[in-house]
Scaffold this motif. Structure first.
Motif, short mmCIF file in Angstrom:
data_model
loop_
_atom_site.label_atom_id
_atom_site.label_comp_id
_atom_site.label_asym_id
_atom_site.label_seq_id
_atom_site.Cartn_x
_atom_site.Cartn_y
_atom_site.Cartn_z
N TYR A 207 0.84 -1.20 0.00
CA TYR A 207 0.00 0.00 0.00
C TYR A 207 0.88 1.26 0.00
N ILE A 208 1.79 1.31 1.00
CA ILE A 208 2.68 2.49 1.05
C ILE A 208 4.10 2.06 0.69
N PHE A 209 4.62 2.59 -0.39
CA PHE A 209 5.98 2.24 -0.81
C PHE A 209 7.01 3.02 -0.01
N THR A 210 6.89 4.34 -0.04
CA THR A 210 7.88 5.17 0.68
C THR A 210 7.17 6.30 1.41
N MET A 211 7.85 6.79 2.42
CA MET A 211 7.30 7.88 3.23
C MET A 211 8.48 8.81 3.56
N THR A 212 8.31 10.08 3.30
CA THR A 212 9.41 11.03 3.52
C THR A 212 8.92 12.24 4.27
N LEU A 213 9.78 12.75 5.14
CA LEU A 213 9.45 13.96 5.89
C LEU A 213 10.42 15.06 5.43
N SER A 214 9.89 16.23 5.15
CA SER A 214 10.81 17.30 4.72
C SER A 214 10.27 18.66 5.14
N LEU A 215 11.13 19.68 4.99
CA LEU A 215 10.71 21.06 5.21
C LEU A 215 10.51 21.72 3.85
N THR A 216 10.00 22.95 3.85
CA THR A 216 9.78 23.64 2.58
C THR A 216 11.05 23.64 1.73
N MET A 217 12.17 23.89 2.38
CA MET A 217 13.43 23.94 1.63
C MET A 217 14.48 23.05 2.29
N SER A 218 14.24 21.75 2.23
CA SER A 218 15.24 20.84 2.81
C SER A 218 15.22 19.52 2.06
N PRO A 219 16.28 18.73 2.21
CA PRO A 219 16.22 17.38 1.64
C PRO A 219 15.20 16.54 2.43
N GLY A 220 14.74 15.46 1.85
CA GLY A 220 13.76 14.60 2.53
C GLY A 220 14.43 13.58 3.43
N VAL A 221 13.80 13.34 4.59
CA VAL A 221 14.31 12.33 5.52
C VAL A 221 13.37 11.13 5.39
N LYS A 222 13.94 9.98 5.02
CA LYS A 222 13.09 8.80 4.77
C LYS A 222 12.63 8.17 6.08
N LEU A 223 11.37 7.79 6.10
CA LEU A 223 10.83 7.15 7.30
C LEU A 223 10.71 5.65 7.09
N ASP A 224 10.79 4.93 8.21
CA ASP A 224 10.57 3.49 8.17
C ASP A 224 9.05 3.29 8.12
N VAL A 225 8.54 2.87 6.96
CA VAL A 225 7.09 2.81 6.75
C VAL A 225 6.41 1.90 7.76
N SER A 226 6.96 0.68 7.95
CA SER A 226 6.26 -0.26 8.83
C SER A 226 6.20 0.26 10.27
#
Lengths: 235, 633
Positions: A207-226
């Motif tokens: 269902y969910i392949f990837t999940m990322t957290l980021s700010l307006t102007m920042s690189p994305g930090v990958k989250l552990d989906v499970s």
């Protein structure tokens, strides 16, 4: 892709290949703040659904417990008693044909449009104008409703709409970086919990392949989906 | 799996296998060129791929849920009084129908706002409309039309008023608006003008999806394609690379196959001689060896040489010699209603000249040609024809023959040739055997073009006018026509958008500039270099922006960086000067020269510092000057 010096410097703050817990990711985001304004915290998802299938089109609303940190300008298409209700609930603009004419003339000083079903005949004519901007009221998004007062209050208090793109991804703002870690976490978990609940029954596979957290102007930090979804379900 | 897999496709027309076990795969990012002589079944194969024709054997696999945009060769438009914008809209009937239903249901919801079933129905339809891109559809059409060079004023023009090239562009717009994953294009550049062809090249290079393209435009194939399938005698030869690379590879393989065939034939001859000789010895041992050789011969698998494409042999003879001037226009102008196509033209064509008339679609090139030959009356001015000029005109619309006549009848009706002479003549244009008995209406586009060339070769003329002669001609036929025109001693005036063709015949360019025709007195390359480019696409806009920024001078950041560099230079100069003065001071000491190795090192350093100081001072002076020019404060 070209990346500036600031961005490259931020990329070195954390391990881009690692999958983080929600709380760890928020800690990293706090370190990634590098602009003069209050950046928005955004969750990015890549889903395994086919948005072309009507039953796999993920769309809905969720109330963020800590709000969005943004003042939402709400417009309500309603008349009579419902118009009064909307005004009392705090809607920024309320009207019927007068507002419709104003929009036709190019006025767009609002972030969200709500309509009572009895206004949809007239509002429908604005489809080409509101639809292209993603502002067309929709029952699934809770913006076509008779309970206008409730809807206005909820959207003002931090209810957000989420909607999958045609490429099966989604980007949703879940607060500001000035929020406390706990508030950001609460908002993220509320959103994830809504997404998990919206999983289509017909879906086979991930269902969910990837999940990322980021700010307006920042690189994305990958989250552990499970891990993140497990925490969201418990919360 | 690729987006389209063609597996072992065979198709018979009568007893002849036009396609014989064709297989290839069109991958996700492939730009595949399908090339071959006219009549080798390219369009048939495309029709099979597009499910418009059933193969006799084999299958085509297509990835599900992928949208294929098909640009057919036979592009007949419903040319009623529909306007251009509505013509593109008509490709999205389902979207507009959903929109209409949505409007209806909105009105029902308005009347019965408390009905949950109605609201659910509304929501479902709204989602469907949104997923189809209904809200955005008009914008999408506008974007594509603008991209294809149609201005806002054009959107309201009736389709019937569009020229051939404009209609092709319109159909391309209709296909592109469906946002296809794969494009299947059958001769897309036919009738496209130069600008539109260049635009198409760029578009196909940028297109995020796969492309299958049938074309005889060598420029386009070389620039766009990375995979080539050559069809010859019903067989497919699959190569990586663009057309030129594939062609070279095929020629090389053909040469190898001929060498192998020759080797094999030599071996068979040797073996047969050996068998005959050994059988003649009459001994048992010799007979055994002969039998052994026979068995070896039986095992030999016959090598087949790769086929060679047939070429059209066109021979044009100029009949008689014209005067020095072939024709001259005097204040020539032509208008249709209020629209003036050209006006005040004073042009002159000299004997032996090859002239290519260039200009966008619909600018009046064909009308100019027709005015020269006298088919169109000029609005004012006149065309003066030179001494002893006899003209032949090959028109753009390939309809100047009787569709009910056979090929041989068509030739005999237009000449004094006897049946056998007509057959011989037609054979040089690749009409052999039963081909000559085909009805004209049953001919493929390429065959019609060859038939017209065959008719043209019979005409006695010393001034030939061609209107897009390479449309529907295959690559080999184009090369033959190029050679023929190059060697033709008469004069040629032509309209063509084939850049290879114009360059190869060494034509001088007459170019439309508004309603004027300018004799550029140069080749196509020179014309393209001189021609100011339209700044329409994004790339050009970016370049323009960059130039604008450049013109505006350096930004604040750049000035700051220059100031920092200046400061660094100053620090360096002061450091070097200080060190220099230290060494000079020590040099004034009498003991300085008695320190052996150290003295040498100090003197070396002193020399280096002097050079370094001079360089740094120069750099400082230059930068300082530059900075004071842009930031006087």
């Amino acid at each position: 892709m070209f990346r500036g010096k600031r961005y490259k410097k931020l990329e070195k703050v954390f391990d881009k290949t690692k999958l983080y817990d929600v709380s760890e990711a928020i800690d990293i985001l706090k370190k990634l703040k590098s602009t003069k304004f209050d950046e928005t915290v955004e969750v990015g998802l890549k889903l395994g659904v086919d948005p072309k299938q009507a039953d796999q089109y993920i769309r809905g609303t969720v109330s963020l417990p800590a709000g969005t940190g943004k003042t939402v300008r709400v417009l309500v298409f309603a008349k009579g008693e419902k118009a009064t209700e909307a005004k009392e609930a705090g809607a920024d603009y309320v009207g019927d044909d007068d507002i419709i004419d104003k929009i036709k003339g190019g006025w767009f000083d609002f972030d969200l449009a709500i309509a009572t079903p009895d206004m949809m005949g007239s509002v429908g004519k604005l489809g080409k104008i509101l639809g292209t901007k993603g502002l067309m009221p929709n029952p699934k998004a809770g913006t076509v409703t008779m309970e206008v007062d409730k809807a206005v209050k909820e959207f003002k208090a931090g209810r957000i709409e989420y909607r999958i793109s045609k490429f099966a991804d989604m980007h949703v703002p879940v607060g500001k970086i000035s929020f406390s870690n706990e508030d950001i976490q609460k908002n993220i978990l509320a959103f994830l919990s809504a997404i998990v609940r919206a999983k289509p029954a017909s879906l086979k596979g991930t269902y969910i392949f990837t999940m990322t957290l980021s700010l307006t102007m920042s690189p994305g930090v990958k989250l552990d989906v499970s891990k993140a979804t497990a925490v969201a379900i418990k919360a | 799996m690729g987006q389209i897999q063609v597996q072992n496709i065979t198709k018979y027309f009568g007893v002849k296998a036009v396609l014989d076990g064709i297989s290839f795969t069109l991958g996700g990012n492939d730009r595949l060129a399908l090339v071959g002589a006219n009549g080798t079944g390219k369009s048939t194969l495309i029709k099979i791929i597009m499910d418009q024709m059933e193969p006799d054997d084999g299958k085509v696999f297509k990835e599900p849920d992928k949208v294929i945009g098909y640009f057919a060769q036979d592009r007949s438009l419903d040319v009623s009084d529909v306007i251009l914008f509505d013509q593109v809209r008509s490709a999205f009937k389902n979207i507009y129908e959903t929109g209409r239903q949505l409007e209806e249901i909105s009105l029902e919801v308005e009347k019965d706002p408390h009905n949950p079933q109605l609201l659910a129905k509304f929501e479902k339809l709204q989602h469907q409309y949104e997923a189809l891109g209904g809200y955005d559809i008009d914008h999408r059409i506008e974007r594509i039309l603008s991209g294809l060079g149609f201005s806002k004023e054009d959107w309201k023009r009736p389709v019937v008023s569009l020229s051939g090239g404009e209609r092709s562009r319109l159909q391309l717009a209709t296909i592109l608006a469906t946002e296809p994953d794969t494009l299947v294009l059958d001769e897309p550049t036919n009738h496209l003008d130069l600008e539109a062809t260049i635009w198409l090249e760029g578009f196909l290079q940028e297109f995020k999806g796969s492309v299958l393209i049938v074309s005889h435009d060598r420029y386009l194939l070389d620039k766009v394609c990375n995979h080539t399938v050559i069809l010859i005698d019903g067989k497919a030869f699959d190569f990586t690379g663009n057309f030129t690379q594939a062609r070279a590879q095929y020629d090389l393989e053909r040469e190898h196959s001929l060498e192998k065939l020759q080797e094999q034939q030599e071996f068979i001859e040797r073996a047969n001689r050996f068998i005959k000789r050994f059988k003649g010895y009459g001994t048992e041992v010799a007979a055994k060896r002969a039998r052994s050789m026979e068995r070896r011969l039986e095992r030999v698998v016959q090598v087949e040489a790769l086929p060679q494409e047939k070429k059209v042999q066109l021979n044009l003879e100029s009949s008689g010699r014209t005067g020095e001037i072939v024709f001259r226009t005097k204040s020539l102008s032509k208008s249709f209603g209020d629209r003036e196509l050209f006006g005040g033209l004073n042009l002159e064509m000299k004997r032996g000249q090859k002239i290519a008339l260039m200009g966008p679609n619909g600018c009046g090139k064909t009308t100019f040609l027709k005015t020269v030959i006298g088919e169109e009356e000029p609005s004012s001015g006149e065309v003066w024809l030179g001494y002893n000029v006899s003209m032949a005109y090959l028109e753009q619309e390939l309809g100047s023959f009787n569709p009910e006549a056979t090929v041989i009848e068509e030739i005999m009706n237009n000449s004094d040739l006897k049946p056998q002479e007509a057959r011989d003549h037609l054979a040089t244009f690749l009409f052999v055997g039963d081909d000559v008995s085909k009805l004209c209406k049953a001919l493929s586009g390429g065959e019609i073009s060859r038939l017209i060339l065959a008719k043209l070769a019979l005409i006695d003329a010393n001034f030939i006018i061609f209107d897009e002669p390479t449309n529907h001609l295959d690559i080999n036929a184009r090369a033959s026509l190029e050679d023929t025109i190059k060697n033709y001693s008469g004069s040629v005036l032509l309209v063509s958008h084939d850049r290879y063709f114009i360059n190869n015949i060494g034509a001088t360019i007459w170019a439309f500039d508004g309603n004027n025709i300018v004799d550029t007195r140069g080749s196509l390359e020179e014309y393209l270099q001189r021609k100011p480019e339209k700044q329409t696409d994004k790339g050009d806009q970016k370049t323009q922006q960059k130039q604008k920024k450049k013109d505006q001078g350096p930004s604040k950041n750049q000035i700051k960086s220059m100031q920092d560099r200046l400061k660094n230079f100053e620090d360096e100069i002061s450091m070097l000067e200080s060190r220099k003065s230290d060494i000079e001071q020590s040099m004034s000491n009498p003991d300085f020269y008695s320190r052996g190795e150290q003295t040498k090192l100090d003197l070396d350093e002193y020399d280096k510092i002097k050079i370094q100081l001079a360089e740094t001072e120069n750099a400082w002076a230059e930068l300082s000057e530059e900075l004071s020019a842009i930031s006087p404060q």
